[in-house]
Design an enzyme around this catalytic site. Structure first.
Site, PDB file in Angstrom:
ATOM      1  CB  SER A 143      52.097  28.712  48.167  1.00  0.00           C
ATOM      2  OG  SER A 143      53.239  28.957  47.354  1.00  0.00           O
ATOM      3  CE1 TYR A 156      48.963  27.376  44.103  1.00  0.00           C
ATOM      4  CE2 TYR A 156      50.964  28.693  44.187  1.00  0.00           C
ATOM      5  CZ  TYR A 156      50.233  27.587  44.599  1.00  0.00           C
ATOM      6  OH  TYR A 156      50.783  26.707  45.511  1.00  0.00           O
TER       7      TYR A 156
HETATM    8  P1  NAP Z   1      49.862  17.554  43.850  1.00  0.00           P
HETATM    9  O1  NAP Z   1      50.956  16.574  43.981  1.00  0.00           O
HETATM   10  O2  NAP Z   1      49.399  17.954  42.491  1.00  0.00           O
HETATM   11  O3  NAP Z   1      48.615  17.017  44.699  1.00  0.00           O
HETATM   12  C1  NAP Z   1      47.413  17.747  44.725  1.00  0.00           C
HETATM   13  C2  NAP Z   1      46.390  16.955  45.500  1.00  0.00           C
HETATM   14  O4  NAP Z   1      45.153  17.698  45.467  1.00  0.00           O
HETATM   15  C3  NAP Z   1      46.131  15.603  44.884  1.00  0.00           C
HETATM   16  O5  NAP Z   1      45.903  14.657  45.913  1.00  0.00           O
HETATM   17  C4  NAP Z   1      44.856  15.817  44.083  1.00  0.00           C
HETATM   18  O6  NAP Z   1      44.153  14.583  44.023  1.00  0.00           O
HETATM   19  C5  NAP Z   1      44.124  16.835  44.968  1.00  0.00           C
HETATM   20  N1  NAP Z   1      43.146  17.583  44.197  1.00  0.00           N
HETATM   21  C6  NAP Z   1      43.368  18.345  43.090  1.00  0.00           C
HETATM   22  N2  NAP Z   1      42.193  18.817  42.624  1.00  0.00           N
HETATM   23  C7  NAP Z   1      41.225  18.360  43.456  1.00  0.00           C
HETATM   24  C8  NAP Z   1      39.810  18.482  43.502  1.00  0.00           C
HETATM   25  N3  NAP Z   1      39.150  19.189  42.570  1.00  0.00           N
HETATM   26  N4  NAP Z   1      39.137  17.881  44.494  1.00  0.00           N
HETATM   27  C9  NAP Z   1      39.777  17.137  45.423  1.00  0.00           C
HETATM   28  N5  NAP Z   1      41.121  16.983  45.440  1.00  0.00           N
HETATM   29  C10 NAP Z   1      41.826  17.573  44.460  1.00  0.00           C
HETATM   30  O7  NAP Z   1      50.195  18.917  44.584  1.00  0.00           O
HETATM   31  P2  NAP Z   1      51.045  19.235  45.904  1.00  0.00           P
HETATM   32  O8  NAP Z   1      52.283  19.904  45.461  1.00  0.00           O
HETATM   33  O9  NAP Z   1      51.113  18.080  46.803  1.00  0.00           O
HETATM   34  O10 NAP Z   1      50.117  20.369  46.513  1.00  0.00           O
HETATM   35  C11 NAP Z   1      49.486  20.275  47.767  1.00  0.00           C
HETATM   36  C12 NAP Z   1      49.295  21.682  48.310  1.00  0.00           C
HETATM   37  O11 NAP Z   1      50.573  22.278  48.489  1.00  0.00           O
HETATM   38  C13 NAP Z   1      48.516  22.602  47.370  1.00  0.00           C
HETATM   39  O12 NAP Z   1      47.606  23.377  48.128  1.00  0.00           O
HETATM   40  C14 NAP Z   1      49.599  23.466  46.764  1.00  0.00           C
HETATM   41  O13 NAP Z   1      49.125  24.732  46.369  1.00  0.00           O
HETATM   42  C15 NAP Z   1      50.570  23.552  47.930  1.00  0.00           C
HETATM   43  N6  NAP Z   1      51.940  23.931  47.525  1.00  0.00           N
HETATM   44  C16 NAP Z   1      52.662  23.126  46.700  1.00  0.00           C
HETATM   45  C17 NAP Z   1      53.939  23.534  46.311  1.00  0.00           C
HETATM   46  C18 NAP Z   1      54.807  22.713  45.393  1.00  0.00           C
HETATM   47  O14 NAP Z   1      55.807  23.243  44.877  1.00  0.00           O
HETATM   48  N7  NAP Z   1      54.497  21.439  45.178  1.00  0.00           N
HETATM   49  C19 NAP Z   1      54.471  24.752  46.779  1.00  0.00           C
HETATM   50  C20 NAP Z   1      53.691  25.543  47.605  1.00  0.00           C
HETATM   51  C21 NAP Z   1      52.424  25.114  47.989  1.00  0.00           C
HETATM   52  P3  NAP Z   1      43.172  14.094  42.845  1.00  0.00           P
HETATM   53  O15 NAP Z   1      43.786  14.493  41.547  1.00  0.00           O
HETATM   54  O16 NAP Z   1      43.105  12.608  43.092  1.00  0.00           O
HETATM   55  O17 NAP Z   1      41.873  14.762  43.124  1.00  0.00           O
END
Ligand code: NAP
Length: 271
Positions: A143, A156
């Site tokens: 991120s 984070y």
């Molecule tokens: P999201 O929509 O909340 O999705 C998170 C995913 O991780 C879901 O598939 C969730 O599935 C899975 N997950 C969460 N806890 C877990 C666990 N204990 N074991 C296995 N799977 C787990 O988030 P996202 O925004 O797509 O984030 C994906 C990545 O992008 C993350 O690493 C995040 O830090 C990074 N990121 C996001 C943003 C943003 O603004 N969205 C910005 C920078 C970086 P389940 O709940 O089904 O387990």
């Protein structure tokens, strides 16, 4: 799993939602067979049914809670033993609400288990398998917050700084041995991560928040270009190059026999 005529099997963690489910979609359309990992098996199954129907690739659901040691070890074993896996997207992650002083040690521990421990252990398993086979690609989703302590999302951000360092360090160690590494640093992206941490998507500035489809398309374009670090929002890549160059300039100056004179420490005079 039954294999189709695939460019290789891609394993995506956090594939049930957001950036991970978008990776699954785009990789299926590139012809990769898939292994989808997350806790919510029903959601993964729905996505698998859709992608099989729309793209014809083979899709397997691998339910795992990556904060659970037994699940993590099961997934590591799969990475170590499945010769067909050629691409790993280490994407599953979460955010913590509140300031450091408001967060409990258990919350910090849980986030570090998911964003650091699981990422490092899966990277370790994938790296060993890829080096042994002489090929493979590891994508780690970090991120931009990992570059921004000013953002005050301290734990984070620290986990995401780890992801960047892990990728750069692994590139020094195994990049070039047929193994491709990429750190993807999204800015704010429209996914469930915000609601999951108690924030409303509607409160974010739409001019500074990216669609997950555009984010993943740019990340894959960066991978195709051979970028080690991809920051989809960054307009001028020279800014990243300057940042890296400043860091490298420091390197010969960071370890000496004596402290710098400004600390006033008496050092023995050479005979
Ligand atoms: P999201 O929509 O909340 O999705 C998170 C995913 O991780 C879901 O598939 C969730 O599935 C899975 N997950 C969460 N806890 C877990 C666990 N204990 N074991 C296995 N799977 C787990 O988030 P996202 O925004 O797509 O984030 C994906 C990545 O992008 C993350 O690493 C995040 O830090 C990074 N990121 C996001 C943003 C943003 O603004 N969205 C910005 C920078 C970086 P389940 O709940 O089904 O387990």
């Amino acid at each position: 799993m039954t294999q189709s005529n695939s460019p290789g099997v891609a394993l995506v963690t956090g594939a049930s939602a957001g950036i991970g489910s978008t990776y699954a979609d785009r990789l299926a359309r590139r012809g990769h067979d898939l292994i989808l990992v997350a806790r919510d098996a029903a959601r993964l199954e729905d996505l698998a049914v859709k992608l099989r129907a729309e793209t014809g690739v083979a899709v397997e659901v691998f339910r795992a809670d990556l904060t659970d040691k037994a699940d993590l070890v099961r997934l590591e074993n799969r990475l170590a033993s499945d010769e067909a896996i050629d691409l790993v997207v280490n994407n599953a992650g979460a955010v913590l609400a509140g300031s450091f002083l408001e967060q409990t040690p258990e919350q910090a521990d849980g986030l570090i288990q998911l964003n650091v421990v699981a990422v490092a252990r899966l990277a370790n398993a994938a790296a060993k398998a890829f080096v042994r086979r002489g090929h493979g690609t590891l994508v780690n989703v970090g991120s931009v917050v990992g570059l921004l302590p000013e953002y005050r999302s301290t734990v984070y951000g620290a986990t995401k700084a780890f992801v960047l360092y892990l990728t750069q360090g692994l590139n020094q160690e195994i990049g070039g041995a047929g193994v491709t590494l990429q750190a993807v640093l999204p800015g704010a992206t429209r996914t469930e991560i915000w609601e999951r941490s108690g924030r409303k998507l509607a409160d974010l500035d739409p001019n500074r928040t990216m669609d997950a489809g555009e984010l993943v398309d740019a990340a894959l374009a960066g991978l195709d270009k051979g970028e080690l670090v991809t920051i989809p929002s960054l307009l001028d890549p020279a800014e990243w190059d300057a940042f890296e160059a400043a860091r490298v300039t420091l390197s010969p100056n960071l370890s000496h026999a004596h402290p710098a004179p400004r600390y006033g420490v008496k050092v023995p005079v050479a005979a």
